[in-house]
Design an enzyme around this catalytic site. Sequence first.
Site, PDB file in Angstrom:
ATOM      1  N   GLU A  84       0.858  -1.188   0.000  1.00 38.85           N
ATOM      2  CA  GLU A  84       0.000   0.000   0.000  1.00 38.85           C
ATOM      3  C   GLU A  84       0.900   1.246   0.000  1.00 38.85           C
ATOM      4  OE1 GLU A  84      -3.506   0.915   0.090  1.00 38.85           O
ATOM      5  OE2 GLU A  84      -2.365   2.771  -0.062  1.00 38.85           O
ATOM      6  N   ASP A 111       4.393   0.598  -4.339  1.00 38.63           N
ATOM      7  CA  ASP A 111       3.566   0.227  -5.477  1.00 38.63           C
ATOM      8  C   ASP A 111       3.602  -1.300  -5.639  1.00 38.63           C
ATOM      9  OD1 ASP A 111       2.597  -0.259  -8.116  1.00 38.63           O
ATOM     10  OD2 ASP A 111       3.123   1.792  -8.680  1.00 38.63           O
ATOM     11  N   ASP A 133      -8.667   2.090  -6.592  1.00 37.84           N
ATOM     12  CA  ASP A 133      -9.081   3.446  -7.015  1.00 37.84           C
ATOM     13  C   ASP A 133      -9.775   3.342  -8.362  1.00 37.84           C
ATOM     14  OD1 ASP A 133      -7.759   5.296  -4.951  1.00 37.84           O
ATOM     15  OD2 ASP A 133      -6.126   3.967  -5.513  1.00 37.84           O
ATOM     16  N   LYS A 137     -13.183   8.996 -14.416  1.00 39.53           N
ATOM     17  CA  LYS A 137     -13.181   9.843 -15.618  1.00 39.53           C
ATOM     18  C   LYS A 137     -12.396   9.167 -16.741  1.00 39.53           C
ATOM     19  CE  LYS A 137     -13.457  14.122 -13.049  1.00 39.53           C
ATOM     20  NZ  LYS A 137     -12.642  15.068 -12.295  1.00 39.53           N
ATOM     21  N   ASP A 169     -17.203  -1.216  -6.658  1.00 40.30           N
ATOM     22  CA  ASP A 169     -18.605  -0.796  -6.682  1.00 40.30           C
ATOM     23  C   ASP A 169     -18.810   0.250  -7.786  1.00 40.30           C
ATOM     24  OD1 ASP A 169     -17.308   1.273  -5.372  1.00 40.30           O
ATOM     25  OD2 ASP A 169     -18.512   1.180  -3.539  1.00 40.30           O
ATOM     26  N   THR A 207     -14.691  -4.268   3.609  1.00 42.01           N
ATOM     27  CA  THR A 207     -13.571  -3.334   3.760  1.00 42.01           C
ATOM     28  C   THR A 207     -14.100  -1.943   4.121  1.00 42.01           C
ATOM     29  OG1 THR A 207     -13.428  -2.440   1.519  1.00 42.01           O
ATOM     30  CG2 THR A 207     -12.411  -4.600   1.888  1.00 42.01           C
ATOM     31  N   ARG A 208     -13.181  -1.127   4.558  1.00 39.17           N
ATOM     32  CA  ARG A 208     -13.548   0.230   4.986  1.00 39.17           C
ATOM     33  C   ARG A 208     -14.094   1.040   3.805  1.00 39.17           C
ATOM     34  NH1 ARG A 208      -9.352   4.417   7.735  1.00 39.17           N
ATOM     35  NH2 ARG A 208      -8.610   2.597   8.855  1.00 39.17           N
ATOM     36  N   TYR A 209     -13.447   0.907   2.663  1.00 41.85           N
ATOM     37  CA  TYR A 209     -13.888   1.647   1.470  1.00 41.85           C
ATOM     38  C   TYR A 209     -15.236   1.127   0.987  1.00 41.85           C
ATOM     39  CZ  TYR A 209     -13.655   3.879  -3.111  1.00 41.85           C
ATOM     40  OH  TYR A 209     -13.931   4.632  -4.218  1.00 41.85           O
ATOM     41  N   GLU A 210     -15.403  -0.172   1.051  1.00 40.98           N
ATOM     42  CA  GLU A 210     -16.679  -0.782   0.650  1.00 40.98           C
ATOM     43  C   GLU A 210     -17.834  -0.191   1.466  1.00 40.98           C
ATOM     44  OE1 GLU A 210     -16.436  -4.976   1.288  1.00 40.98           O
ATOM     45  OE2 GLU A 210     -18.495  -5.380   0.663  1.00 40.98           O
TER      46      GLU A 210
END
Length: 227
Positions: A84, A111, A133, A137, A169, A207-210
């Site tokens: 991460e 990375d 991420d 766009k 998502d 997950t936290r982002y989920e």
Amino acid sequence: MTADSPPHAPLRSYGRIKARPIKPRQAALLETLAPSIAIPEGPLDPRTLKTGAAEVWLEIGFGGGEHMAGQAARRPEVLILGVEPFLNGVASALRHIDEQGLGNVRVRQGDAREVLAELEPASLDRVFILFPDPWPKARHHKRRLIQPETIAALARALRSGGTLRFATDWKDYAAWTLERMQGSPDFRWLAERADDWRKPPADHLTTRYEMKALGDCAPIFLEFERV
Ligand SMILES: C[S@@+](CC[C@H](N)C(=O)[O-])C[C@H]1O[C@@H](n2cnc3c(N)ncnc32)[C@H](O)[C@@H]1O
């Protein structure tokens, strides 16, 4: 060309690498715990990091590390590598590793594409890419982690029969990933019915982002096998 994009380096696929100040306890863990569980740089046979590990898994972009730590706690016989670039995320993961006394996690701030290139071929049993991420766009699509080069690097690092779990998502990123993975001769999509991608897999940990549900659809889970 900017300082973070030397010639031939892949485009940056992540946002910031540091945000709010690191809390003192996490800063201390960055000094003490991080070096002792670091993924060493250079060519690597990950099994040398924990002799006797039943399997080696890699989580790419673990965010705050909750999923990685949760899986490591459930499966102590498995060695989990986590990569991460976001320093605050690494610091948060160290806190989880420390609090849960986990001895089967190794971490690199950086990375994951570099780690994939350093790993011995066929040295991974499983890879997680959870809510990467989305770069929604069109002009940013080239920054998406899922690109033919990354798929080739994953194919090299995963053993035959090893698996990749991808979740997003964002509808368009799911379609993008499916199209590119199905275009690779090295991977097979494991879905048999619609529920296989609409429902979280049995061993998934939210997950936290989920939980933030920032995308434009319910989470989609795509599971692939390295043929
Ligand atoms: C949207 S967040 C999701 C974090 C976590 N997986 C979750 O679901 O909560 C995507 C993460 O991927 C990381 N990331 C992006 N590009 C990466 C790369 N090339 N290697 C490793 N991590 C990367 C970002 O820094 C970010 O923390």
